[in-house]
Scaffold this motif. Sequence first.
Motif, short mmCIF file in Angstrom:
data_model
loop_
_atom_site.label_atom_id
_atom_site.label_comp_id
_atom_site.label_asym_id
_atom_site.label_seq_id
_atom_site.Cartn_x
_atom_site.Cartn_y
_atom_site.Cartn_z
N VAL A 269 0.76 -0.97 0.09
CA VAL A 269 0.32 -0.15 0.29
C VAL A 269 0.99 0.98 -0.37
O VAL A 269 0.88 2.15 -0.85
N ALA A 270 1.86 1.35 0.30
CA ALA A 270 2.80 2.40 0.90
C ALA A 270 3.23 2.14 -0.26
O ALA A 270 3.39 3.67 -0.72
N THR A 271 3.93 1.62 -1.49
CA THR A 271 4.46 2.28 -2.06
C THR A 271 3.17 2.24 -3.59
O THR A 271 3.92 3.54 -4.47
N ALA A 272 2.26 1.92 -3.40
CA ALA A 272 0.79 2.31 -4.44
C ALA A 272 1.02 3.77 -3.45
O ALA A 272 0.91 4.74 -5.05
N THR A 273 1.21 3.94 -2.75
CA THR A 273 0.63 5.42 -2.26
C THR A 273 1.82 6.57 -3.12
O THR A 273 0.92 7.28 -3.49
N ALA A 274 3.39 5.98 -2.93
CA ALA A 274 3.72 7.24 -3.61
C ALA A 274 3.72 7.23 -4.46
O ALA A 274 3.85 8.08 -5.58
N ALA A 275 3.24 5.95 -5.70
CA ALA A 275 3.23 5.52 -7.17
C ALA A 275 1.81 6.67 -7.55
O ALA A 275 1.92 7.99 -8.67
N LEU A 276 1.18 6.81 -6.57
CA LEU A 276 -0.52 7.97 -6.91
C LEU A 276 0.17 8.81 -6.99
O LEU A 276 0.23 9.76 -7.53
N THR A 277 0.61 9.28 -6.02
CA THR A 277 0.72 10.95 -5.23
C THR A 277 2.30 11.28 -5.88
O THR A 277 1.66 12.45 -7.40
N ALA A 278 3.17 10.56 -6.87
CA ALA A 278 4.01 11.67 -7.35
C ALA A 278 4.07 10.94 -9.13
O ALA A 278 3.62 11.44 -9.87
N GLY A 279 3.17 9.29 -9.63
CA GLY A 279 2.80 9.87 -10.60
C GLY A 279 1.62 11.19 -11.02
O GLY A 279 1.39 11.90 -12.15
N ALA A 280 0.46 11.52 -9.90
CA ALA A 280 -0.30 12.50 -10.48
C ALA A 280 0.71 13.48 -10.32
O ALA A 280 0.12 15.42 -11.68
N SER A 281 2.03 14.39 -9.83
CA SER A 281 2.87 15.22 -9.73
C SER A 281 2.91 15.78 -11.56
O SER A 281 3.39 16.68 -11.83
N LEU A 282 3.79 14.22 -11.76
CA LEU A 282 3.95 14.53 -13.44
C LEU A 282 3.62 15.40 -13.84
O LEU A 282 4.11 16.45 -14.57
N PHE A 283 2.20 15.22 -13.86
CA PHE A 283 1.54 16.16 -15.20
C PHE A 283 1.45 17.56 -14.98
O PHE A 283 1.76 18.59 -15.91
N MET A 284 1.45 18.00 -13.28
CA MET A 284 1.79 19.60 -13.37
C MET A 284 3.30 20.24 -13.42
O MET A 284 3.26 21.46 -13.67
#
Lengths: 610, 596
Positions: A283-298
């Motif tokens: 769950v931890a790495t998933a959380t990180a992936a979701l948060t960081a992934g979204a910031s890519l587009f920003m």
Amino acid sequence: MGDTLRLLRLLWSAGKGTAVVIAVIRLAERLIPAATATVLALLVSRVTALGSTGEIGAALLPLAGFGVVLLVGHAAEAVTEPLSYLVQQRIDGAHRAKVTRLTASSPTIDLLEQPEAQRLIRQAKADPDEFSQRTPGQAALAQLDQVADAVGVAAACVVVAQFAWWLVPLLLIPAFLNARLRYRGRMEFIQLWRSQLDVMVRVERWEETLASAGVGKDLRVFGLGDWAVRRLHQQHVARTEPQFAVWKRNLRGQLRSLLLVVPPLLIGFTAVAALTVDGHGSVATATAALTAGASLFMMIDLGYTVLTRLSGLEALKAYDELAELLTKDTGRPASPPVTDPGSSSLVRFEEVGFTYPGTTRAVLDGLDLEIRPGELLAIVGLNGAGKSTLIKLLAGLYEPTSGRILVGGGREMSELGVQAWRERISVVFQDFVKYELSAADNVTLGRPGVVPDKAVLEAAARDAGLGPVLDRLPDGWQTPLARSRTGGVDLSGGQWQQVVLTRALYALRTGAELLVLDEPTAHLDVRTEFEVFQRLAEQRAEAGVVLISHRLSTVRQADRIVLLDGGRITESGTHDELIALDGSYAKLFAIQAERFQQGYQDAIEEGELL
Amino acid sequence: MRRYLDLWAEMLRICWRRAPGATAALFGLCALSIAAAAGIALSLRAVIDGSVHGALGTAVVGACGVALSHGATAVFQATIVDLFLLLADETDLELRPRIYGWIAGIEGLDHLERTDFLDRLEGARNNTWQLCTSLWDTVLAVHAALKLGATLLILGTVSPWLLFLLPFAALPLWFDHRGKQAVVEAETGTAEAFRLQRHLFQLGTRADSGKDIRVAGAGEEIARRQAAAWDEGAHLRYRARVRAAWWKFCGWVVFACGFVGGLALVVYGAAHGHATAGDVVMAVTVASGLRQTVQAVVGSTANTLGTRTALESYFWLRDYAAAETARTTGTAFAPARLDKGLAFDHVSYRYPGTDRLALDDVSIHIPAGTVVAIVGEYGSGKTTLVKLLVKFYRPDTGRITLDGTDLADLDTANWRTRISAAFQDFGRLETTFAEGVGLGDLPHLNDRERITRAVRDADASTLVERLPEGLDTQLGRELGGVDLSEGQWQRVALARSAMRDDPLLFVLDEPTASLDAPSEHAIFERQMARARRLAEQTGAITVIVSHRFSTVTGADLILVLDGGRLVESGTHAELSAVEGGRYADLYGIQEAAYNT
């Protein structure tokens, strides 16, 4: 690449320390999303591990870590704002000073008068108040942002890859494509803006026109108000319509962006969720992936960074083009040096011809004229005879199209150096400069190379009869001569003329050898004009004085009068000689004299009437 | 406040009418972006909690929510700015003509001449863009505040305790605002320095001022002073920003401490089974975005406050124009032909803000068909008298009548169609040469024959021949045309004044001041002939204002003004015969001055 280096060098030149600090901070800022994601992952793993034990000790470390990341973010944001401002202002201030230095120092003004030069100046001016323009300083910071963004994106990618490597291309490729499309849209806008500079000048001129008191009278008497407003509106529409078109295209493009951005996010994030539930990742790495992934587009470009960088670069490029244009070789072959050391003349025009660039009519044509020291020379002629042009050539503001001008003991102006020559002369033009600076500055700027000396200033003011004007200034010499300045006042046309006359006489007292005045008394009444003329006559012992006027009653007292007609000097002599010659001057004078005998007087001014 | 709301409502109507799609889209996107901000937080929680509990459905729906919300946020931010600019430009297209319509439509000239009015006029004129953005700045401020509220509410769903973060968030909001104010104050305080550097930049880069600067060798000094003024302003603004940064930083430190404390509470709750890992993630996500939201609130609010000057200037101009229009009540039309002429009946006029009468109890009858010359020194009231005739000002006391009708009762637009004039500070209309002349009679703007005749009357035919494209030459170098000299512009103005065929009043205010003697002579002959012709046709009165006797002696009537009073009137012969009279005295002085 060259542009990138150029912008980064600009940043460097604005202060190495500051540049480094800003660079570090901006990098740190970009790493925050990745850092947040990492800390968050840690926190989540600890919290899920806690279960319902009631023990939170294990979570304290990531919690503190989160506090630090948060604080660093806030601190970075707080520090970067003023520092960025400082750097930007330094770059822009220096850039604008460079533009001024470049344009104010090209030897002649013909190059500066070209519409092309004026267009480039508008583009290069980097005025922070101009909404449609970005400045080199802003561009340099945008460049830094782009570099930092790249680092931030890389960091975010690393975090995302922790969950699954294939997430990186899935998210990154559409993000880049999207950035590319945005870039094109912005580019189109900049090109449009560039092509519209002429229209903008037109709009501005019309707005000024509509709000000026002079035109205001004509608008009212001839009932032109509606017509003029309509015309302004048409120009305004002509400017905005193409912009609207581009804007609307850009907006549609954003719909496309949405289609480009959302599906990969949907696929990627759903996969992350599904895989985590399936137990393929924590769950931890998933959380990180979701948060960081979204910031890519920003982080990959919101379009404005690109726009700012490009638009600011425009100003730098316009400066380059301007520099090239203004230092262009005029293509005149260097003539062999002519030295005539025995010559006693200050200036000698030999067979001088001049045609304004882009026109065919020769304003001056085979003009011969000698200006001698200690002489008060008057130049008379009809409107458009070329009197003012002659002065501009004398001051080296234009180069003759044919013939040559010998100055300072018989040397060609180019040989002596136009700067060196100008140090020897002082010119009062019809449309002289009114500096929005103090009265003292307005005088001493006639001779900026000389350290201002109060005594000389006072003496020049005495010579020019400036006393009454000075007495009325609230702060004397230090009063700014513009109402828009604190404690400043506006002067009337006549008062300004006296200030400028003081400027010229100050130059004379600090070493100028030749004083040239183009209609110096147009706004003065006849009595004052007469006084001024007397003062000038006194000055000629030390220097030559050239006076242009069409008031023959004043001019007749000059040591020598020359008549300019058809681009050359057709008559020369004292008033009496020219009258005896019975040529054109005599006729001109006769018109006035005869008219006077019938009650006509060419030179009556307001002050004398009553 | 009421005025502001009314104006914004009107601007909204303008936007809706001109660009309904964009207007709706902007509001829609604002609402959606609030929803998206909430969506990110809520759906992220769903993903985490779903994953932790192995609830596939919840996790996947949550993931979709996160994806959609993020995608939307990334795109919407740019779109909102684009729409904002687009709509402001649409508004600009309507407000600008309106503002210039007022400026050009006000009957009098006060607003273009009085310095106190000019300041406000310039304020309205130069800040049109801010005026146009004011509505959307306000909308965005409200939008940001709503977003902030929504964010805090979401925190409240995690734990009501987190609502205590509200004061912690309010503190940075307030501190940020303090800082922003310091910055705004510094911007106002340094406006003069930046104005100065702009002025010097203009002088340094323009060709006309370039002459002086080159000859004096002042280019380097100008650049130096420009840079110095810039640096002075920039330094003060930088210092204000440093102060603002401190405010900001202190506010956020407090917030960060509060938030980490709050988060500890959530973690504690999780440890006791009251909260989930999802809650922790959501709280962190929200907190991370909070700063941006607070900044948006502060920034948009500051922008809104910054548009106040623009709005106030706009209201002033609008109200002034309305008041001026309300004062104009004349409806009578000017007669086809003058019978009796013009009469001044105890006319006095004082320029607002001055204590001296510019015209002091002037009474005179000017018969129809007269050529009247007005002479007097600077400030004696010559031009004022003319301006009263064309209704640029109206008398404070007394009245001016045209064939017995008070000028105030005449419809101004109609009266002005029967006037032609060339003023001393004539307008330089940067049109083509033909238009510059043709505008003297708008219905005949393109009447080449008449324009050519008017050009001849102004002795400008040679000038036109010399122009690169004759009558079609564009005037004004900046617009890619040619620059005219003072004297050449004067000919354009004179030709313009010769366009109308049937004026009742023909005004020549210092018509030949910049012209050489032979041109003046030629023009004067033609204008006198025209004056006589008009007198015969319509009984027109020609008024010549001059310091030059050439234009005075041939007049039927000479008015001598001194300090606003009419001191003498009569023909040249009558006035020169008055022993010790002013006109006669002066004549003597001139004779002596000329013949020495």
